[in-house]
Structure formats: C-alpha cells, structure tokens
Design a protein around this motif. Structure first.
Motif, PDB file in Angstrom:
ATOM      1  N   PHE A  16       0.834  -1.195   0.000  1.00  0.00           N
ATOM      2  CA  PHE A  16       0.000   0.000   0.000  1.00  0.00           C
ATOM      3  C   PHE A  16       0.866   1.241   0.000  1.00  0.00           C
ATOM      4  O   PHE A  16       2.017   1.222   0.447  1.00  0.00           O
ATOM      5  CB  PHE A  16      -0.911   0.027   1.236  1.00  0.00           C
ATOM      6  CG  PHE A  16      -1.969  -1.046   1.221  1.00  0.00           C
ATOM      7  CD1 PHE A  16      -3.215  -0.789   0.668  1.00  0.00           C
ATOM      8  CD2 PHE A  16      -1.711  -2.313   1.728  1.00  0.00           C
ATOM      9  CE1 PHE A  16      -4.192  -1.787   0.634  1.00  0.00           C
ATOM     10  CE2 PHE A  16      -2.675  -3.312   1.703  1.00  0.00           C
ATOM     11  CZ  PHE A  16      -3.924  -3.045   1.148  1.00  0.00           C
ATOM     12  N   GLY A  17       0.292   2.338  -0.511  1.00  0.00           N
ATOM     13  CA  GLY A  17       0.981   3.623  -0.475  1.00  0.00           C
ATOM     14  C   GLY A  17       0.017   4.688   0.010  1.00  0.00           C
ATOM     15  O   GLY A  17      -1.144   4.406   0.326  1.00  0.00           O
ATOM     16  N   ARG A  18       0.543   5.908   0.077  1.00  0.00           N
ATOM     17  CA  ARG A  18      -0.311   7.069   0.371  1.00  0.00           C
ATOM     18  C   ARG A  18      -0.387   7.906  -0.890  1.00  0.00           C
ATOM     19  O   ARG A  18       0.644   8.212  -1.481  1.00  0.00           O
ATOM     20  CB  ARG A  18       0.333   7.952   1.452  1.00  0.00           C
ATOM     21  CG  ARG A  18       0.130   7.493   2.852  1.00  0.00           C
ATOM     22  CD  ARG A  18       0.567   8.576   3.846  1.00  0.00           C
ATOM     23  NE  ARG A  18       0.773   7.959   5.150  1.00  0.00           N
ATOM     24  CZ  ARG A  18       1.953   7.742   5.691  1.00  0.00           C
ATOM     25  NH1 ARG A  18       3.063   8.117   5.078  1.00  0.00           N
ATOM     26  NH2 ARG A  18       2.048   7.174   6.877  1.00  0.00           N
ATOM     27  N   ALA A  19      -1.609   8.249  -1.283  1.00  0.00           N
ATOM     28  CA  ALA A  19      -1.801   9.133  -2.432  1.00  0.00           C
ATOM     29  C   ALA A  19      -2.856  10.146  -2.041  1.00  0.00           C
ATOM     30  O   ALA A  19      -3.947   9.761  -1.617  1.00  0.00           O
ATOM     31  CB  ALA A  19      -2.253   8.340  -3.659  1.00  0.00           C
ATOM     32  N   GLN A  20      -2.509  11.421  -2.166  1.00  0.00           N
ATOM     33  CA  GLN A  20      -3.407  12.518  -1.754  1.00  0.00           C
ATOM     34  C   GLN A  20      -4.021  12.252  -0.378  1.00  0.00           C
ATOM     35  O   GLN A  20      -5.227  12.383  -0.167  1.00  0.00           O
ATOM     36  CB  GLN A  20      -4.496  12.710  -2.809  1.00  0.00           C
ATOM     37  CG  GLN A  20      -4.091  13.707  -3.890  1.00  0.00           C
ATOM     38  CD  GLN A  20      -4.245  13.124  -5.279  1.00  0.00           C
ATOM     39  OE1 GLN A  20      -5.229  12.439  -5.550  1.00  0.00           O
ATOM     40  NE2 GLN A  20      -3.278  13.390  -6.148  1.00  0.00           N
ATOM     41  N   GLY A  21      -3.147  11.820   0.549  1.00  0.00           N
ATOM     42  CA  GLY A  21      -3.573  11.668   1.942  1.00  0.00           C
ATOM     43  C   GLY A  21      -4.344  10.389   2.233  1.00  0.00           C
ATOM     44  O   GLY A  21      -4.694  10.135   3.378  1.00  0.00           O
ATOM     45  N   SER A  22      -4.625   9.569   1.217  1.00  0.00           N
ATOM     46  CA  SER A  22      -5.396   8.340   1.450  1.00  0.00           C
ATOM     47  C   SER A  22      -4.531   7.110   1.204  1.00  0.00           C
ATOM     48  O   SER A  22      -3.552   7.165   0.458  1.00  0.00           O
ATOM     49  CB  SER A  22      -6.587   8.260   0.503  1.00  0.00           C
ATOM     50  OG  SER A  22      -7.438   9.325   0.717  1.00  0.00           O
ATOM     51  N   ILE A  23      -4.964   6.001   1.803  1.00  0.00           N
ATOM     52  CA  ILE A  23      -4.300   4.720   1.586  1.00  0.00           C
ATOM     53  C   ILE A  23      -4.719   4.169   0.223  1.00  0.00           C
ATOM     54  O   ILE A  23      -5.910   4.143  -0.097  1.00  0.00           O
ATOM     55  CB  ILE A  23      -4.709   3.732   2.709  1.00  0.00           C
ATOM     56  CG1 ILE A  23      -4.130   4.191   4.047  1.00  0.00           C
ATOM     57  CG2 ILE A  23      -4.300   2.311   2.377  1.00  0.00           C
ATOM     58  CD1 ILE A  23      -2.620   4.141   4.142  1.00  0.00           C
TER      59      ILE A  23
END
Ligand code: TMP
Ligand code: ASP
Length: 238
Positions: free
Chosen positions: A180-187
């Motif tokens: 998983f990553g963070r993109a625009q503050g979301s998982i």
C-alpha cells in the motif's frame, strides 16, 4: 505516456516518472527471485504474463469497488499507475496455512484459516522483512492507527473479491501479499497481484500454479503462470 526518470528499481519491477507528476509507469521485467533475492533467474515472457494478470485482477477489483493504483496497461510489460508514496509494509492475507506460517507456528500445511488472517511485515531487505505487531507499527510510526485499520479493511476486501475471482477460475487463493501507499492523503493499493505474490492451488488439490514452483523447483514456472492467466480469461481447458 512516456518514461522519464527512474524512481525506484526493485528486484523485479521498476517505477518510472512520467510527464504528469501524479502518474507513474510500473514496468515488469522477466526476472524472478526468491529467498531475499538469493535465488534468481530470467524467464522470457514472464513480465508480460504478470502485467496481464495484474491488470486483469486490478480491473476486477475496481469493478467490485476496491480501488488501486492501476489505470491501464501500456504495451506488453508496463502499466500506467497513480503515483503513491510507498509504505514500508508487506501485508499478507492467509486463507489456508502454507509457507512461513507453518514454519513459525509449527502448523501443518493446508489448514483452513477462518476468519482470514492479516499479517504485517516490515519491508526491509537488510532485516529480512520481519513480522510486525500493531504496537511495533505504532512504535516505528510506519502508519497511523487509522491507516492501520484502513489497510486491514482494504486487504480483507481484496481477499473477498480475489477469492471469488479465482474460485470461478477453478483456483484456490491460499495466501497473498499486498503493498500500500499514500496518495493525496489516502491509503491506496499499489504494486502487483500475480502468481509471483499469491499462492494459487488447483481447487480441491495442493497443486501449485504460482511462484512456489520456482521456490521449490517443483515444475514449469511459466506454464503455471500461463495457466493462471488462461483460467482467469476463461480460456483454459479445465
Ligand atoms: P510466506 O508464506 O513466505 O509468508 O508468503 C505468504 C504469501 O506472500 C505468499 O503468497 C508469497 C507472498 N510473498 C511475497 O509476495 N513476497 C514476499 O517477500 C513474501 C515473504 C511473501
Ligand atoms: N522475499 C522473496 C524475494 O527475495 C520473495 C518470495 O520468496 O516470495 O524475492
């Protein structure tokens, strides 16, 4: 969409920047590794198969309302993905015992795990990806408590969709690894989902079509991967 600079070179895949700061290109090589990269080989055609299988599975997930970084394939060996900040976690979901959980807990193989088990490992080659408790994750501040819950929930949602998808193809999803990553503050679910990262058995048997063939020298790896794709496409003779 063209490749710009190399952002990340893994053992098997590479991530490239594009002209759009929110998008990357994930490129699958033909390399296969096991045992922390100690065992490796090149299997011509493997990258193409994994790209197709991952794209198909990410598409099924999206149709079922489970988002991921996948946008579309780009040629044979690559996919266009949303850019995310990689979290140093490997998230493993288990539906049956196999592999490391048997060694760690002294269990036999092929025991049903209900409800499915979610495990977190520290993605750190130098430390050989150790198992993490929830408290370790908090201590190391790898993700927030809210993100931990979100990742677990998403991992179980992925499991539900994939179990059904594989069952319809005559395959049992034994276990698998997600990142998983963070993109625009979301998982956001990232990386790949393929026979390199899943254990897949022919239903009702322990016959493996996945990377265990390579780990254990137990069969033609590419033939197994090809069969997974054909079964998912509904074109395999079952
Ligand atoms: P394990 O039994 O070795 O813990 O593996 C569980 C599942 O996770 C199996 O399907 C293989 C996958 N996996 C990876 O994709 N990458 C890894 O580095 C590890 C350790 C496991
Ligand atoms: N950790 C292994 C590797 O080095 C992956 C595996 O065995 O699944 O690639």
């Amino acid at each position: 969409m063209h490749k710009k600079e190399l952002l990340h070179a893994g053992k098997v895949k590479a991530i490239w920047a594009t002209a759009d700061p929110d998008l990357c290109i994930a490129e699958f090589s033909d390399r296969i590794t096991a045992g922390d990269g100690l065992k490796k080989a090149d299997l011509p055609g493997k990258g193409r198969l994994l790209n197709q299988i991952s794209a198909l599975l990410f598409t099924r997930l999206a149709e079922a309302g489970v988002p991921s970084h996948f946008i579309r394939t780009l040629g044979d060996n690559a996919m266009l993905v949303r850019k995310a900040q990689l979290l140093p976690l490997e998230v493993i979901v288990r539906n049956r015992t196999a592999g490391s959980i048997c060694r760690r807990l002294g269990l036999g193989p092929n025991i049903r795990i209900e409800p499915p088990l979610v495990e977190f490992y520290y993605k750190n080659d130098a430390l050989h990806d150790p198992l993490l408790t929830r408290d370790h994750i908090a201590m190391l501040a790898l993700v927030t408590a809210g993100e931990y819950e979100e990742i677990k929930e998403q991992a179980l949602a992925v499991n539900q969709v994939l179990r059904k998808t594989f069952a319809e193809a005559g395959l049992e999803l034994v276990d698998f690894k997600l990142e998983f990553g963070r993109a625009q503050g979301s998982i956001l679910l990232i990386d790949e989902i393929s026979p390199d990262t899943c254990r897949l058995w022919i239903q009702g048997t322990t016959a493996s079509l996945d990377k265990d063939r390579f780990r254990n020298d137990s069969g033609d790896v590419l033939a197994g991967y090809r069969e997974v794709l054909q079964r998912l496409q509904g074109t395999a003779k079952q």
